[in-house]
Design an enzyme around this catalytic site. Structure first.
Site, PDB file in Angstrom:
ATOM      1  CB  ALA C 237      -0.928  -0.039   1.205  1.00  0.00           C
ATOM      2  CG  HIS C 238      -1.149   4.876   0.920  1.00  0.00           C
ATOM      3  ND1 HIS C 238      -2.376   5.462   0.722  1.00  0.00           N
ATOM      4  CD2 HIS C 238      -1.174   4.384   2.180  1.00  0.00           C
ATOM      5  CE1 HIS C 238      -3.085   5.327   1.819  1.00  0.00           C
ATOM      6  NE2 HIS C 238      -2.389   4.689   2.704  1.00  0.00           N
ATOM      7  CG  ASN C 239       2.942   7.339   2.085  1.00  0.00           C
ATOM      8  OD1 ASN C 239       1.887   7.420   1.462  1.00  0.00           O
ATOM      9  ND2 ASN C 239       3.802   8.333   2.185  1.00  0.00           N
TER      10      ASN C 239
END
Lengths: 347, 347, 347
Positions: C237-239
């Site tokens: 997922a993001h980051n």
């Protein structure tokens, strides 16, 4: 495009504490933010970082005050953050609004105004594409589909025959919608494929994450209702109905004929067995397996999923099973000892 | 294409109770069926709906009788349902039977008769495509592959070099077959990629659901045998062998060198660890993790997976762990009390 | 290309016991190996097969000796196996080194020397492709991306705008990198999409398996560091930040803002909840759910994941819960009996 802190506060309906005239260049996360940028604190974990950040301003909730910082105070800092990122940092993407010569559009398809079909797009017979739709390279849309206004299909998504997609829908890459579900009737030792002749309906304002699969119905419809957000690597089987404004996060698996309510949250990796109904406002924790209907307005956890408070206690005790086993062994010894002590007295 | 109830009964080898002359327009599910349609009851859950349905006829098993309904009685109502849907409602899809000018077919590829290659199809060197194969838009087939008669590859599926696919196989969109498996030899702190030089073989009458991945072998073969049906979002690793007429449902993960027997059912989200053998006629329940060989002819559940009856009892007790902990505490108090009572007597 | 056993031993830095002059045609697994081939034993499970194999030579570790077999002895037989397969059996693939006329390359894109873009490849504006890159059919690369030297993108992979990919990276089919993560701010009953304006960075020597999804960051970066190997059907997922030389096996799910260290192993189906940090050299067992930070240098298992030794004992006891329940019942009876025996004495 710089904005003053006051302008940003007005934009999101918040209030400034400190200097409303400072100029903000953009948004950065609290750890890396530098002078000239605004950051935010939505998670309590990060409150202590407020004093350390070099950001020129911070979006916070009314309960947070700090000296020496310019604050943008709002009841919903996370929403304000999202709106300011949207305003200041979201790149405007331009699309040609035409069909590329390497796209293949069936003669009987109806294409609205300002539709972009990039190279290698394929649109089947009798399909209707409304206005401002963007079909990125490699998108496939079968026959007899409908795609609503302002919908975006990212590269290599596949939409099977007969699928209906609403307005302002975003479908990410390699998503498959409307493919045949998994239905086989045992026929002696072999399996007879049950033709999947229903369709899939995706209502307005739905998002679907990359590599997700949503099957068509056996008969009737698989339906994802308005505003529901589906993450990546999700599988939604035939004849599932998902309500409005529901969150289906990544790796969730929903089996056939499941009915999910409105405002439900299914956390990552959760699964729902076939024919189950999940009530409105239910939250299911990560990696849970739902095998029975879940009444509304509660949070559930575990496999099989039960109410979260009980399951959390069970998880804690589960990790203490070796001690529990020892306690039982010790009790067994003591009780045997006690029995022995009492035995002769009876004589 | 309407049929009489009698015609349908004859078609599936069933019997009519009631009026065999009524005309049937199609099949609908029991909840929404209207006059002129036939429906079915295969799941006992729905027997009570028999009296409420507006369908003109119902497919049922011999054990079910009801007044005022025209019945089509057959030993396998689910199979009869599938066959009637196929007969009456499955749209005949026509394909041009030619290679589109925007498809790219290697000069050395052998293409059978009546093969359709839609736009953006790519077929590599020395690949043999048999008769009546349909390659939907965006399908990629590498070098040295074989595709059998009547096989359908849906949009954007990817078949790597050297893969062999049998007859009447259906591969859904964005499936990847024959890609390199995950094999690395530790080389100090780093990893050295083990070249995956084996192949993948998909035998006749296999189905593969959307977004599924089947890896090639390190050496030798990964093989999916005749009649096995694989659902969406499945991963099958290198050198796996899956028997005949096995059902692999969605989100199942099968690690390297696993051997799965014939007529096995792996329910949704089940996983099988590397080098494990699963016997014939085994069923593994949903979200189970198999870490040891499973003897044939039984049903297993849980992580680690054990026989289902025991695991079901364990799941029930698991949810009662807080009460069990209390019971032990209470026993400890009582035993301490008893010990105290007995202690002075010894003096 | 045949080699003598001596040549192979020299190539991998090993030693011959037996006849170094025998000619080896290739590598086969121990079960099926025939005369003229070399095989290997890296797993103790297979030592007993040493005497049965028909292979002319076997790669083994120094601890293994056997009569009547030609041995290639090396400290790391698995690595030697990999290197010999690479040397003898890995087909050299040739690519044209040019852009096909059915590929679409933006005018502002910079394309290095000896770059192959097969048909249906799309490269966006201002994207820089370095030397010797291979873009297989149907690959999509958005605007403002960078692809390093010698990187291979397999068919139908999708790289969103702004993604940076290093050198010698292999991305398998239908992978999606840099798509929008799943971020929504509640806005009353509805959800407001948080624009994902960060990027994804894939460093040198990373591999990514088929059908995997790696999201871009909300702000800043999602980063996969040098030498990390990611399997199929994974969601990152993001980051998220993943360290160097880490193994992420199939069906792993990593939620937003997770930080994974160097030399970590996440086994199949493991999940990591949002904002969690996993230390260097950690191994997480299959199907585990990580919900808390994991200190370095240890192995964890279960949901929630704890140290493996404890969890293994818990799993064993979990399966004995019915007996434990019986033991408690039996204790309760005995204690009640003891209490009764003692009660009259008090009177």
């Amino acid at each position: 495009m710089e904005k003053t802190l006051k302008e940003l506060a007005d934009y999101v309906g918040g209030e400034v504490v400190g200097d409303g005239n400072i100029r903000v260049k953009g948004v950065m996360t609290i750890d890396v933010a530098t002078e000239g940028y605004i950051t935010f604190v939505s998670n309590e974990k990060y409150i202590k970082k407020l004093d350390e950040t070099k950001a020129s301003a911070v979006i916070v909730s009314p309960s947070i005050r700090t000296k020496d910082k310019n604050l943008l105070i709002t009841k919903n800092p996370y929403l304000a953050f999202a709106k300011i990122v949207d305003l200041m940092m979201n790149p405007e993407t331009e699309h040609p609004g035409t069909c590329d010569r390497l796209a293949t559009i069936a003669a009987s398809a109806e294409i609205g105004s300002n539709v972009t079909a990039y190279p290698y797009v394929f649109v089947g017979e009798n399909t209707k594409i409304a206005n401002n739709v963007v079909l990125h390279p490699g998108v496939f849309i079968g026959d007899d589909c409908q795609i609503g206004n302002d919908t975006i299909l990212h590269p290599n998504t596949v939409i099977y025959n007969g699928t209906q997609i609403g307005e302002r829908v975003t479908i990410h890459s390699n998503v498959v919608i409307g493919c045949s579900g998994y239905g086989y009737a045992p026929d002696g030792d072999k399996y007879y494929k049950i033709p999947q002749v229903g369709i899939t309906v995706i209502e307005d304002d739905v998002d679907v994450g990359a590599n997700t699969t949503i099957n068509r119905a056996v008969l009737g419809e698989t339906r994802i209702k308005r505003g529901t957000k589906i993450d990546s690597q999700v599988i939604i089987a035939h004849n599932v109905e998902i309500g409005e404004d529901t969150l289906v996060t990544s790796q969730v698996g929903i089996a056939g004929t499941v009915k999910i309510g409105n405002h439900v949250i299914l956390a990552g990796g959760a699964g729902v067995a076939g024919h189950v109904t999940v009530g409105d406002n239910v939250t299911v924790g990560g990696w849970s397996g739902v095998i029975k209907d879940l009444p509304p307005d509660k949070t559930y956890l575990g496999t099989p999923a039960i109410e979260i408070e009980r399951m959390r206690r069970c998880y804690i005790i589960l990790q203490k099973l070796p001690e529990m086993k020892e306690a039982i062994k010790s009790l067994q010894k003591k009780v045997t000892q006690l029995e022995k002590q009492l035995e002769p007295r009876r004589e």
